[in-house]
Design an enzyme around this catalytic site. Structure first.
Site, PDB file in Angstrom:
ATOM      1  N   TRP A 142      -2.961  -2.639  -1.579  1.00 25.38           N
ATOM      2  CA  TRP A 142      -2.572  -4.027  -1.881  1.00 25.38           C
ATOM      3  C   TRP A 142      -3.384  -4.876  -0.913  1.00 25.38           C
ATOM      4  O   TRP A 142      -3.181  -4.833   0.298  1.00 25.38           O
ATOM      5  CB  TRP A 142      -1.073  -4.196  -1.654  1.00 25.38           C
ATOM      6  CG  TRP A 142      -0.518  -5.498  -2.124  1.00 25.38           C
ATOM      7  CD1 TRP A 142      -0.082  -5.810  -3.380  1.00 25.38           C
ATOM      8  CD2 TRP A 142      -0.301  -6.680  -1.336  1.00 25.38           C
ATOM      9  NE1 TRP A 142       0.383  -7.105  -3.418  1.00 25.38           N
ATOM     10  CE2 TRP A 142       0.249  -7.662  -2.184  1.00 25.38           C
ATOM     11  CE3 TRP A 142      -0.539  -7.012   0.000  1.00 25.38           C
ATOM     12  CZ2 TRP A 142       0.588  -8.945  -1.747  1.00 25.38           C
ATOM     13  CZ3 TRP A 142      -0.212  -8.286   0.436  1.00 25.38           C
ATOM     14  CH2 TRP A 142       0.341  -9.233  -0.438  1.00 25.38           C
ATOM     15  N   ARG A 144       5.282   0.114  -5.839  1.00 20.51           N
ATOM     16  CA  ARG A 144       5.209  -0.705  -4.620  1.00 20.51           C
ATOM     17  C   ARG A 144       4.287  -1.910  -4.800  1.00 20.51           C
ATOM     18  O   ARG A 144       4.358  -2.851  -4.018  1.00 20.51           O
ATOM     19  CB  ARG A 144       4.715   0.148  -3.451  1.00 20.51           C
ATOM     20  CG  ARG A 144       5.660   1.253  -3.081  1.00 20.51           C
ATOM     21  CD  ARG A 144       5.001   2.233  -2.135  1.00 20.51           C
ATOM     22  NE  ARG A 144       4.821   1.676  -0.806  1.00 20.51           N
ATOM     23  CZ  ARG A 144       5.695   1.760   0.184  1.00 20.51           C
ATOM     24  NH1 ARG A 144       6.823   2.374  -0.020  1.00 20.51           N
ATOM     25  NH2 ARG A 144       5.456   1.242   1.368  1.00 20.51           N
ATOM     26  N   GLU A 151       8.730 -14.436 -10.923  1.00 14.61           N
ATOM     27  CA  GLU A 151       8.143 -13.166 -10.504  1.00 14.61           C
ATOM     28  C   GLU A 151       7.509 -12.414 -11.678  1.00 14.61           C
ATOM     29  O   GLU A 151       6.410 -11.883 -11.559  1.00 14.61           O
ATOM     30  CB  GLU A 151       9.217 -12.241  -9.905  1.00 14.61           C
ATOM     31  CG  GLU A 151       9.581 -12.528  -8.475  1.00 14.61           C
ATOM     32  CD  GLU A 151      10.672 -11.594  -7.954  1.00 14.61           C
ATOM     33  OE1 GLU A 151      10.551 -11.149  -6.823  1.00 14.61           O
ATOM     34  OE2 GLU A 151      11.658 -11.317  -8.691  1.00 14.61           O
ATOM     35  N   CYS A 170       0.813  -1.220   0.000  1.00 17.81           N
ATOM     36  CA  CYS A 170       0.000   0.000   0.000  1.00 17.81           C
ATOM     37  C   CYS A 170       0.847   1.272   0.000  1.00 17.81           C
ATOM     38  O   CYS A 170       1.882   1.323   0.661  1.00 17.81           O
ATOM     39  CB  CYS A 170      -0.884   0.056   1.232  1.00 17.81           C
ATOM     40  SG  CYS A 170      -1.933  -1.378   1.420  1.00 17.81           S
ATOM     41  N   HIS A 230      18.217 -36.205  -7.220  1.00 20.38           N
ATOM     42  CA  HIS A 230      17.376 -36.645  -6.104  1.00 20.38           C
ATOM     43  C   HIS A 230      15.937 -36.168  -6.264  1.00 20.38           C
ATOM     44  O   HIS A 230      15.231 -36.011  -5.278  1.00 20.38           O
ATOM     45  CB  HIS A 230      17.962 -36.141  -4.782  1.00 20.38           C
ATOM     46  CG  HIS A 230      19.337 -36.663  -4.515  1.00 20.38           C
ATOM     47  ND1 HIS A 230      19.603 -37.986  -4.236  1.00 20.38           N
ATOM     48  CD2 HIS A 230      20.554 -36.048  -4.539  1.00 20.38           C
ATOM     49  CE1 HIS A 230      20.898 -38.158  -4.069  1.00 20.38           C
ATOM     50  NE2 HIS A 230      21.500 -36.989  -4.258  1.00 20.38           N
ATOM     51  N   LYS A 268       6.628  -4.323  -3.934  1.00 18.78           N
ATOM     52  CA  LYS A 268       8.054  -3.998  -3.852  1.00 18.78           C
ATOM     53  C   LYS A 268       8.513  -3.983  -2.401  1.00 18.78           C
ATOM     54  O   LYS A 268       9.614  -4.398  -2.080  1.00 18.78           O
ATOM     55  CB  LYS A 268       8.276  -2.620  -4.485  1.00 18.78           C
ATOM     56  CG  LYS A 268       9.719  -2.169  -4.515  1.00 18.78           C
ATOM     57  CD  LYS A 268      10.498  -2.953  -5.528  1.00 18.78           C
ATOM     58  CE  LYS A 268      11.977  -2.698  -5.476  1.00 18.78           C
ATOM     59  NZ  LYS A 268      12.736  -3.808  -6.057  1.00 18.78           N
ATOM     60  N   LYS A 300      13.570 -14.617 -10.433  1.00 12.28           N
ATOM     61  CA  LYS A 300      13.322 -13.526 -11.397  1.00 12.28           C
ATOM     62  C   LYS A 300      12.303 -13.979 -12.432  1.00 12.28           C
ATOM     63  O   LYS A 300      11.368 -13.259 -12.755  1.00 12.28           O
ATOM     64  CB  LYS A 300      14.607 -13.104 -12.130  1.00 12.28           C
ATOM     65  CG  LYS A 300      15.632 -12.332 -11.361  1.00 12.28           C
ATOM     66  CD  LYS A 300      15.214 -10.959 -10.936  1.00 12.28           C
ATOM     67  CE  LYS A 300      14.458 -10.977  -9.680  1.00 12.28           C
ATOM     68  NZ  LYS A 300      14.910 -10.738  -8.413  1.00 12.28           N
ATOM     69  N   GLU A 348      18.110 -17.350  -7.514  1.00 14.32           N
ATOM     70  CA  GLU A 348      17.749 -15.967  -7.841  1.00 14.32           C
ATOM     71  C   GLU A 348      17.272 -15.872  -9.295  1.00 14.32           C
ATOM     72  O   GLU A 348      16.293 -15.181  -9.599  1.00 14.32           O
ATOM     73  CB  GLU A 348      18.947 -15.041  -7.577  1.00 14.32           C
ATOM     74  CG  GLU A 348      18.776 -13.592  -7.986  1.00 14.32           C
ATOM     75  CD  GLU A 348      17.609 -12.862  -7.334  1.00 14.32           C
ATOM     76  OE1 GLU A 348      17.003 -13.390  -6.393  1.00 14.32           O
ATOM     77  OE2 GLU A 348      17.296 -11.759  -7.806  1.00 14.32           O
ATOM     78  N   ASN A 370      -1.887   1.769   5.661  1.00 15.04           N
ATOM     79  CA  ASN A 370      -0.991   0.715   5.175  1.00 15.04           C
ATOM     80  C   ASN A 370      -0.649  -0.141   6.382  1.00 15.04           C
ATOM     81  O   ASN A 370      -0.230   0.382   7.402  1.00 15.04           O
ATOM     82  CB  ASN A 370       0.270   1.372   4.589  1.00 15.04           C
ATOM     83  CG  ASN A 370       1.353   0.367   4.235  1.00 15.04           C
ATOM     84  OD1 ASN A 370       1.100  -0.841   4.217  1.00 15.04           O
ATOM     85  ND2 ASN A 370       2.542   0.859   3.965  1.00 15.04           N
ATOM     86  N   GLY A 371      -0.851  -1.456   6.291  1.00 17.07           N
ATOM     87  CA  GLY A 371      -0.538  -2.334   7.415  1.00 17.07           C
ATOM     88  C   GLY A 371      -1.712  -3.243   7.732  1.00 17.07           C
ATOM     89  O   GLY A 371      -2.638  -3.374   6.926  1.00 17.07           O
TER      90      GLY A 371
HETATM   91  C1  G6P Z   1       9.430  -8.347  -1.964  1.00 15.22           C
HETATM   92  C2  G6P Z   1      10.046  -7.851  -3.256  1.00 15.22           C
HETATM   93  C3  G6P Z   1      11.347  -8.605  -3.521  1.00 15.22           C
HETATM   94  C4  G6P Z   1      12.290  -8.445  -2.339  1.00 15.22           C
HETATM   95  C5  G6P Z   1      11.623  -8.888  -1.031  1.00 15.22           C
HETATM   96  C6  G6P Z   1      12.474  -8.480   0.175  1.00 15.22           C
HETATM   97  O1  G6P Z   1       9.003  -9.652  -2.101  1.00 15.22           O
HETATM   98  O2  G6P Z   1       9.156  -8.046  -4.328  1.00 15.22           O
HETATM   99  O3  G6P Z   1      11.962  -8.080  -4.679  1.00 15.22           O
HETATM  100  O4  G6P Z   1      13.435  -9.208  -2.555  1.00 15.22           O
HETATM  101  O5  G6P Z   1      10.363  -8.242  -0.879  1.00 15.22           O
HETATM  102  O6  G6P Z   1      12.510  -7.080   0.210  1.00 15.22           O
HETATM  103  P1  G6P Z   1      13.626  -6.222   0.892  1.00 15.22           P
HETATM  104  O7  G6P Z   1      13.202  -4.809   0.633  1.00 15.22           O
HETATM  105  O8  G6P Z   1      13.600  -6.576   2.346  1.00 15.22           O
HETATM  106  O9  G6P Z   1      14.917  -6.563   0.268  1.00 15.22           O
END
Ligand code: G6P
Length: 613
Positions: A74, A27, A493, A2, A509, A608, A490, A486, A100-101
């Site tokens: 959100w 965000r 996501e 949010c 395995h 984000k 990506k 990672e 937000n929260g």
């Molecule tokens: C969310 C974002 C990710 C990020 C994760 C941790 O899931 O979409 O891209 O890696 O949060 O966020 P931070 O700000 O703590 O690195």
């Protein structure tokens, strides 16, 4: 997650609020809304979907007023529809709130309010809070700041809120606990935001609102801050370093691509003043001031979420190799609830791009309560995690807007590398010769990334081949096992293709059962201590007709010939190879998502900055 924006001053609030919402779009959100006070009426407009949908909805409505609050939601409680979107009115429609929260005890509060005759339009916890504020205001006959304070004393959970009262067009009351909130100070005007991005255009003077603080923004009056426990605070004004151009795409079609291409520069910035090749030294202020904590640490625990957790894993490999201190890597969400054994001789490193991730912030608090020394590796200057750690190191990559983290990841790895080398040198576990060799090589990394970025077109071309796939496997070993995870993250996501990152040898395995000619397997097969073993893993995949996309070291004809597609990267020290190997994986995910027509910068359901647990 949010986004909150608010304005009070002499300008028309609507365009400032809409622009602010657009700046907060990165965000992640699913509905948007705005409340405006035109001096007489307090109007709320909201809609499901994007801020542009809200603009269409607000067309030809009364958008006058010099005070207002606006929100991107959100969804947590209740589906993302117009009714659940913020702002929410109180029962009398005299108060509005954005939030937000999560209010964790909302159902108990709701029940109590229902018994007092309150009714509810939405499924949200937020509406409960504004009704509670109204209840406090009316039953105690107090002003808005006091009503907010009384209500927040009843609340369990996390919040950043902003409230406006129909009877007082000269005031916004905002507060925070667990979720971020920044106030911008202009000429006879105030701004409020979840972060500084909606504010930067107007002022660089900001006040970061602290935990459990309530701020009153009044027209032509100084800012007033007090805690929910009624302690007055003096507003500490900070100067923002952020620039507007950093928030724009600079000619790239997406923020994510811009951020991938920024990496040579962001890594140079991250090393600037820290890695000095002429004096052959690394300097990290956060380390120097607390050297003994690191040198005497019995153990290092690294806690993080998402991409930051992957960088933590790479940190584990490099710290254990060169500093010879045992390292444990923890998901913050698990760590905070599993009653971990934490000792005062432990160093806890919290990694977070946003500095606001609720679970990581809670992990920091827990470790602090247990007496550990906490070191933060964060990107957003002034955010909650760096303000709650004992020391730390900023990554200095500038704002990361694309939801899928790229430049923040490489800079986190860079900071962990600098830290590992420093500890190793100070402890004597890393020889002077190796230390100097690694410093020299670190300085080459930005140029080597530039060379990889030049191969973008070939990655783009072969990306088209794989849009048919609904599954991918990513394999790597040693330092590049976290990189495989990672790379898979990506892809999932932003392209919504299911992808798993695995240690290459573990493939037999389980995942090997999935391999067929339909299955693309991305293998990081750069030169390393386990190179031969990875080649054997590739043979096993080939034998089952899997399609190989390999990341190889320049000049490696063996793996190249075994692969359907390969991308070569410059040779480097094994411990630094993640900084290079991840770049083609970022580009691969990006181009597959683009060909599939996905919303790369704002993937569905993702946020984000995850400010709820
Ligand atoms: C969310 C974002 C990710 C990020 C994760 C941790 O899931 O979409 O891209 O890696 O949060 O966020 P931070 O700000 O703590 O690195």
């Amino acid at each position: 997650m949010c986004g909150i924006v608010g304005y009070i001053g002499s300008r028309v609030a609507y365009p400032i609020l809409i622009k602010g919402l657009k700046r907060l779009e990165y965000r992640g959100y699913d509905s948007a809304g705005i409340a405006l006070h035109d001096g007489t009426n307090l109007k709320v407009y909201k809609s499901k979907g994007k801020v542009s949908d809200l603009e269409i909805f607000s067309e030809q409505k009364n958008i006058e007023g010099t005070v207002g609050i606006a929100h991107t939601r959100w969804a947590t409680h209740g589906e993302p529809n117009q009714i659940n979107a913020h702002p929410h009115y109180s029962q009398s429609e005299e108060l509005v709130i954005i939030h937000n929260g999560i209010i964790e005890n909302y159902s108990v509060l709701k029940q109590g309010l229902t018994e007092h005759g309150f009714t509810f339009q939405s499924d949200t916890d937020t509406e409960v809070l504004i009704q509670l504020i109204e209840f406090m205001k009316n039953t105690n006959r107090v002003d808005l700041p006091t009503a907010v304070q009384l209500a927040l004393n009843e609340v369990v959970g996390a919040y950043a809120i902003a409230v406006v009262d129909k009877n007082n067009p000269d005031m916004i009351v905002a507060a925070r606990k667990g979720s971020p909130l920044v106030v911008g100070i202009g000429e006879d005007e105030y701004f409020v935001g979840s972060d500084a991005t909606p504010i930067i255009e107007y002022t660089n003077k900001v006040v970061y609102i602290g935990e459990e603080e309530i701020v009153t923004l009044e027209r032509n009056k100084p800012l007033k801050i007090k805690t929910i426990g009624n302690v007055e605070k003096f507003p500490e004004i900070n100067k923002l370093e952020l620039t507007l151009s950093q928030l724009e795409k600079g000619g790239f079609p997406h923020f994510m691509l811009k951020e991938i291409f920024e990496q040579p520069q962001t890594l140079s910035n991250c090393m600037k003043g820290r890695v000095n090749v002429d004096s052959n030294n690394i300097t990290l202020a956060g380390f120097i001031d607390n050297k003994d904590k690191f040198l005497n640490a019995k153990r290092i625990i690294i806690t993080a979420c998402g991409t930051s957790w992957h960088s933590a894993l790479i940190g584990m490999y490099i710290i254990e190799e060169y500093a010879r201190i045992p390292v444990e890597v923890e998901y913050s969400s698990e760590f905070r609830y599993r009653k971990p054994v934490i000792d005062k001789d432990d160093v806890v490193i919290a990694i977070s791009q946003s500095g606001e991730t609720a679970d990581t912030l809670a992990a920091v608090e827990l470790a602090k309560q247990n007496g550990a020394f906490i070191f933060g590796i964060c990107n957003v200057v002034g955010s909650s995690i760096p303000r709650n750690t004992h020391s730390g190191c900023y990554t200095h990559v500038g704002p990361e807007i694309g939801v899928a983290s790229t430049k923040a990841f490489t800079a986190q790895v860079m900071v962990l590398t600098m830290l590992a080398l420093l500890i190793g040198k100070e402890k004597g576990t890393l020889s002077e010769e190796n230390y100097l060799k690694l410093i020299k090589e670190l300085n080459q990394i930005p140029d080597k990334i530039t060379a990889i970025l030049e191969k973008e077109n070939s990655i783009k071309d072969f990306s088209k081949t794989f849009t048919y796939a609904s599954n991918f496997i990513y394999l790597g070993r040693g330092y590049n096992f976290p990189v495989a995870m990672e790379g898979a993250l990506k892809l999932k996501e932003i392209s919504y293709i299911h992808a798993e990152g695995y240690p290459a040898a573990e493939m037999k395995h389980g995942p090997i059962a999935l391999i067929s000619q339909e299955m693309p397997v991305v293998v990081i097969a750069t030169k390393s201590a386990t190179y031969e073993k990875v080649v054997s893993n590739i043979q096993e995949i080939k034998a089952r007709k899997g399609r190989i996309i390999s990341i190889i070291t320049e000049g490696d004809e063996i793996v190249k010939n075994l692969s359907d597609f390969s991308i070569s990267i410059p040779d480097t020290e094994e411990c630094l190879s993640p900084l290079l190997a991840v770049i083609p994986l970022q580009l691969l995910a990006y181009h597959i998502a683009v060909v599939k027509g996905c919303n790369v910068d704002q993937p569905r359901n993702l946020a984000k900055s995850v400010t709820v647990e």
